[in-house]
Design a protein around this motif. Sequence first.
Motif, PDB file in Angstrom:
ATOM      1  N   THR A  77       0.802  -1.226   0.000  1.00  0.00           N
ATOM      2  CA  THR A  77       0.000   0.000   0.000  1.00  0.00           C
ATOM      3  C   THR A  77       0.834   1.276   0.000  1.00  0.00           C
ATOM      4  O   THR A  77       1.752   1.430   0.812  1.00  0.00           O
ATOM      5  CB  THR A  77      -0.920   0.004   1.240  1.00  0.00           C
ATOM      6  N   THR A  92       2.382   7.859   2.753  1.00  0.00           N
ATOM      7  CA  THR A  92       2.606   6.749   3.664  1.00  0.00           C
ATOM      8  C   THR A  92       2.659   5.477   2.840  1.00  0.00           C
ATOM      9  O   THR A  92       1.870   5.294   1.914  1.00  0.00           O
ATOM     10  CB  THR A  92       1.463   6.665   4.699  1.00  0.00           C
ATOM     11  N   SER A  93       3.598   4.581   3.172  1.00  0.00           N
ATOM     12  CA  SER A  93       3.746   3.338   2.432  1.00  0.00           C
ATOM     13  C   SER A  93       4.125   2.195   3.370  1.00  0.00           C
ATOM     14  O   SER A  93       4.759   2.416   4.401  1.00  0.00           O
ATOM     15  CB  SER A  93       4.833   3.485   1.369  1.00  0.00           C
ATOM     16  N   PHE A  94       3.746   0.990   2.970  1.00  0.00           N
ATOM     17  CA  PHE A  94       4.139  -0.219   3.687  1.00  0.00           C
ATOM     18  C   PHE A  94       5.314  -0.916   2.990  1.00  0.00           C
ATOM     19  O   PHE A  94       5.689  -2.017   3.360  1.00  0.00           O
ATOM     20  CB  PHE A  94       2.940  -1.176   3.782  1.00  0.00           C
ATOM     21  N   GLN A  98       6.631  -2.001   7.034  1.00  0.00           N
ATOM     22  CA  GLN A  98       5.744  -1.381   8.015  1.00  0.00           C
ATOM     23  C   GLN A  98       5.308  -0.034   7.466  1.00  0.00           C
ATOM     24  O   GLN A  98       5.856   0.456   6.498  1.00  0.00           O
ATOM     25  CB  GLN A  98       6.459  -1.189   9.356  1.00  0.00           C
ATOM     26  N   SER A  99       4.337   0.570   8.090  1.00  0.00           N
ATOM     27  CA  SER A  99       3.851   1.880   7.662  1.00  0.00           C
ATOM     28  C   SER A  99       4.893   2.944   7.989  1.00  0.00           C
ATOM     29  O   SER A  99       5.260   3.114   9.149  1.00  0.00           O
ATOM     30  CB  SER A  99       2.541   2.190   8.396  1.00  0.00           C
ATOM     31  N   LYS A 118       7.042   2.959  12.047  1.00  0.00           N
ATOM     32  CA  LYS A 118       5.590   2.760  11.934  1.00  0.00           C
ATOM     33  C   LYS A 118       4.849   4.096  12.022  1.00  0.00           C
ATOM     34  O   LYS A 118       4.028   4.315  12.901  1.00  0.00           O
ATOM     35  CB  LYS A 118       5.090   1.783  12.984  1.00  0.00           C
ATOM     36  N   THR A 120       2.519   7.334  10.321  1.00  0.00           N
ATOM     37  CA  THR A 120       1.388   7.543   9.421  1.00  0.00           C
ATOM     38  C   THR A 120       0.841   8.959   9.597  1.00  0.00           C
ATOM     39  O   THR A 120       1.249   9.687  10.485  1.00  0.00           O
ATOM     40  CB  THR A 120       0.284   6.484   9.674  1.00  0.00           C
TER      41      THR A 120
END
Length: 181
Positions: A77, A92-94, A98-99, A118, A120
Amino acid sequence: KIAFSSNRNGKQHIYVMNADGSSLAQITNSPAADTEPAWAPDGKRIVFTSQRDGNEEIYVMNADGSNPRRLTDDPLTDHQPRWSVDGKILFTSFRGGQSDIYVMDDAGRDVTRLTTMKATRAAWSPDGKKVTFISRTPEIHWLQVFVIDADGSNLKMITRSEHSIFVPKWSPDGATIAFVV
Protein backbone atom coordinates in the motif's frame (compact mmCIF):
# COMPACT_ATOMS: atom_id res chain seq x y z
CA LYS A 1 -11.95 24.95 -4.78
CA ILE A 2 -12.34 21.94 -2.54
CA ALA A 3 -11.44 18.39 -3.60
CA PHE A 4 -12.92 15.45 -1.69
CA SER A 5 -13.87 11.81 -2.11
CA SER A 6 -17.37 10.42 -1.67
CA ASN A 7 -19.26 7.22 -2.36
CA ARG A 8 -22.50 9.08 -3.13
CA ASN A 9 -22.82 7.18 -6.43
CA GLY A 10 -21.96 3.76 -4.98
CA LYS A 11 -18.18 3.98 -5.56
CA GLN A 12 -15.49 6.17 -3.98
CA HIS A 13 -14.87 8.91 -6.53
CA ILE A 14 -13.21 12.32 -6.36
CA TYR A 15 -15.26 15.49 -6.63
CA VAL A 16 -14.42 19.18 -6.73
CA MET A 17 -16.59 22.16 -5.84
CA ASN A 18 -16.32 25.81 -4.99
CA ALA A 19 -15.79 26.68 -1.32
CA ASP A 20 -19.42 27.80 -1.08
CA GLY A 21 -20.63 24.35 -2.23
CA SER A 22 -21.56 25.40 -5.75
CA SER A 23 -20.35 23.86 -9.03
CA LEU A 24 -20.05 20.30 -7.71
CA ALA A 25 -18.36 18.04 -10.28
CA GLN A 26 -17.34 14.38 -10.17
CA ILE A 27 -13.88 14.21 -11.76
CA THR A 28 -13.01 10.49 -11.48
CA ASN A 29 -15.03 7.54 -12.72
CA SER A 30 -12.78 4.53 -12.22
CA PRO A 31 -14.39 1.20 -11.33
CA ALA A 32 -11.98 1.13 -8.34
CA ALA A 33 -11.91 3.46 -5.33
CA ASP A 34 -10.31 6.91 -5.78
CA THR A 35 -9.69 8.69 -2.44
CA GLU A 36 -7.52 11.14 -0.46
CA PRO A 37 -7.24 13.99 -3.00
CA ALA A 38 -4.81 16.85 -2.38
CA TRP A 39 -4.25 19.95 -4.52
CA ALA A 40 -0.90 20.80 -6.09
CA PRO A 41 0.48 24.15 -4.91
CA ASP A 42 -0.37 25.73 -8.27
CA GLY A 43 -3.97 24.38 -8.20
CA LYS A 44 -3.55 22.74 -11.62
CA ARG A 45 -3.23 19.10 -10.48
CA ILE A 46 -4.56 16.78 -7.81
CA VAL A 47 -2.65 13.91 -6.24
CA PHE A 48 -4.78 11.04 -4.92
CA THR A 49 -4.89 7.40 -3.85
CA SER A 50 -6.48 4.82 -6.13
CA GLN A 51 -6.98 1.07 -6.23
CA ARG A 52 -7.40 1.05 -10.02
CA ASP A 53 -4.33 -1.17 -10.52
CA GLY A 54 -5.15 -3.70 -7.80
CA ASN A 55 -3.83 -2.10 -4.63
CA GLU A 56 -3.58 1.41 -3.23
CA GLU A 57 -1.12 3.51 -5.26
CA ILE A 58 -0.50 7.24 -5.64
CA TYR A 59 -1.79 8.93 -8.82
CA VAL A 60 -1.82 12.47 -10.14
CA MET A 61 -4.32 14.06 -12.56
CA ASN A 62 -5.20 17.45 -13.93
CA ALA A 63 -7.61 19.48 -11.80
CA ASP A 64 -10.48 18.57 -14.13
CA GLY A 65 -9.79 14.81 -13.74
CA SER A 66 -8.09 14.38 -17.10
CA ASN A 67 -4.78 12.63 -17.68
CA PRO A 68 -4.60 10.39 -14.56
CA ARG A 69 -1.12 8.95 -14.14
CA ARG A 70 0.21 6.45 -11.60
CA LEU A 71 3.20 7.76 -9.63
CA THR A 72 3.96 4.76 -7.41
CA ASP A 73 4.15 1.08 -8.29
CA ASP A 74 4.71 -1.14 -5.29
CA PRO A 75 2.96 -4.40 -4.34
CA LEU A 76 2.26 -2.93 -0.89
CA THR A 77 0.00 0.00 0.00
CA ASP A 78 0.98 3.59 -0.90
CA HIS A 79 -1.54 6.18 0.31
CA GLN A 80 -2.19 9.49 2.15
CA PRO A 81 -0.45 11.76 -0.43
CA ARG A 82 0.19 15.45 0.35
CA TRP A 83 1.89 18.17 -1.73
CA SER A 84 4.57 20.48 -0.35
CA VAL A 85 4.81 24.13 -1.34
CA ASP A 86 7.77 23.26 -3.57
CA GLY A 87 5.97 20.40 -5.37
CA LYS A 88 7.25 17.32 -3.51
CA ILE A 89 4.76 14.64 -2.52
CA LEU A 90 4.68 13.11 0.92
CA PHE A 91 2.96 9.72 1.34
CA THR A 92 2.61 6.75 3.66
CA SER A 93 3.75 3.34 2.43
CA PHE A 94 4.14 -0.22 3.69
CA ARG A 95 6.94 -0.90 1.17
CA GLY A 96 9.59 -1.13 3.93
CA GLY A 97 7.68 -3.82 5.82
CA GLN A 98 5.74 -1.38 8.02
CA SER A 99 3.85 1.88 7.66
CA ASP A 100 6.34 4.73 7.16
CA ILE A 101 6.55 8.18 5.62
CA TYR A 102 8.17 8.67 2.21
CA VAL A 103 8.70 11.65 -0.09
CA MET A 104 9.07 11.79 -3.89
CA ASP A 105 9.09 14.35 -6.66
CA ASP A 106 5.87 15.10 -8.54
CA ALA A 107 6.78 12.59 -11.28
CA GLY A 108 7.10 9.69 -8.81
CA ARG A 109 10.90 9.69 -8.87
CA ASP A 110 13.52 10.12 -6.14
CA VAL A 111 11.51 8.20 -3.52
CA THR A 112 13.10 8.68 -0.09
CA ARG A 113 12.06 7.07 3.18
CA LEU A 114 11.82 9.67 5.98
CA THR A 115 10.86 7.46 8.92
CA THR A 116 11.58 3.96 10.23
CA MET A 117 9.11 3.79 13.11
CA LYS A 118 5.59 2.76 11.93
CA ALA A 119 4.58 6.31 11.09
CA THR A 120 1.39 7.54 9.42
CA ARG A 121 -0.83 10.63 8.81
CA ALA A 122 1.95 12.95 7.71
CA ALA A 123 1.49 16.64 6.92
CA TRP A 124 3.90 19.24 5.54
CA SER A 125 4.63 22.45 7.41
CA PRO A 126 3.44 25.50 5.43
CA ASP A 127 7.03 26.31 4.37
CA GLY A 128 7.75 22.68 3.35
CA LYS A 129 10.75 22.41 5.69
CA LYS A 130 9.22 20.06 8.26
CA VAL A 131 6.80 17.15 8.43
CA THR A 132 4.52 16.14 11.28
CA PHE A 133 3.12 12.62 11.71
CA ILE A 134 1.90 10.17 14.33
CA SER A 135 3.70 7.12 15.70
CA ARG A 136 4.41 5.23 18.92
CA THR A 137 7.59 4.73 20.92
CA PRO A 138 8.46 1.63 22.99
CA GLU A 139 8.06 3.60 26.21
CA ILE A 140 4.80 5.36 25.24
CA HIS A 141 2.25 3.00 23.74
CA TRP A 142 -0.22 5.69 22.65
CA LEU A 143 0.06 7.39 19.26
CA GLN A 144 1.97 10.66 19.64
CA VAL A 145 2.81 13.62 17.39
CA PHE A 146 6.32 13.81 15.94
CA VAL A 147 8.09 16.41 13.79
CA ILE A 148 10.98 15.70 11.45
CA ASP A 149 12.90 17.87 9.01
CA ALA A 150 11.95 17.35 5.35
CA ASP A 151 15.28 15.59 4.73
CA GLY A 152 14.56 12.99 7.46
CA SER A 153 16.81 14.51 10.12
CA ASN A 154 16.09 16.09 13.51
CA LEU A 155 13.28 13.78 14.70
CA LYS A 156 11.38 15.07 17.76
CA MET A 157 8.37 13.74 19.67
CA ILE A 158 6.34 16.83 20.58
CA THR A 159 3.47 15.31 22.63
CA ARG A 160 3.42 12.98 25.62
CA SER A 161 -0.26 12.22 25.97
CA GLU A 162 -1.84 9.39 27.93
CA HIS A 163 -4.25 8.98 25.02
CA SER A 164 -3.68 8.33 21.32
CA ILE A 165 -3.45 11.40 19.11
CA PHE A 166 -4.67 11.51 15.50
CA VAL A 167 -4.58 13.71 12.37
CA PRO A 168 -1.91 16.33 13.13
CA LYS A 169 -2.17 19.49 10.98
CA TRP A 170 -0.02 22.63 10.92
CA SER A 171 -1.50 26.05 11.47
CA PRO A 172 -1.29 28.31 8.38
CA ASP A 173 1.63 30.23 9.91
CA GLY A 174 3.47 27.02 10.94
CA ALA A 175 3.66 28.09 14.59
CA THR A 176 1.41 25.37 16.02
CA ILE A 177 0.08 21.91 15.24
CA ALA A 178 -3.55 20.94 15.85
CA PHE A 179 -4.54 17.32 16.43
CA VAL A 180 -7.39 15.12 17.60
CA VAL A 181 -7.22 13.26 20.95
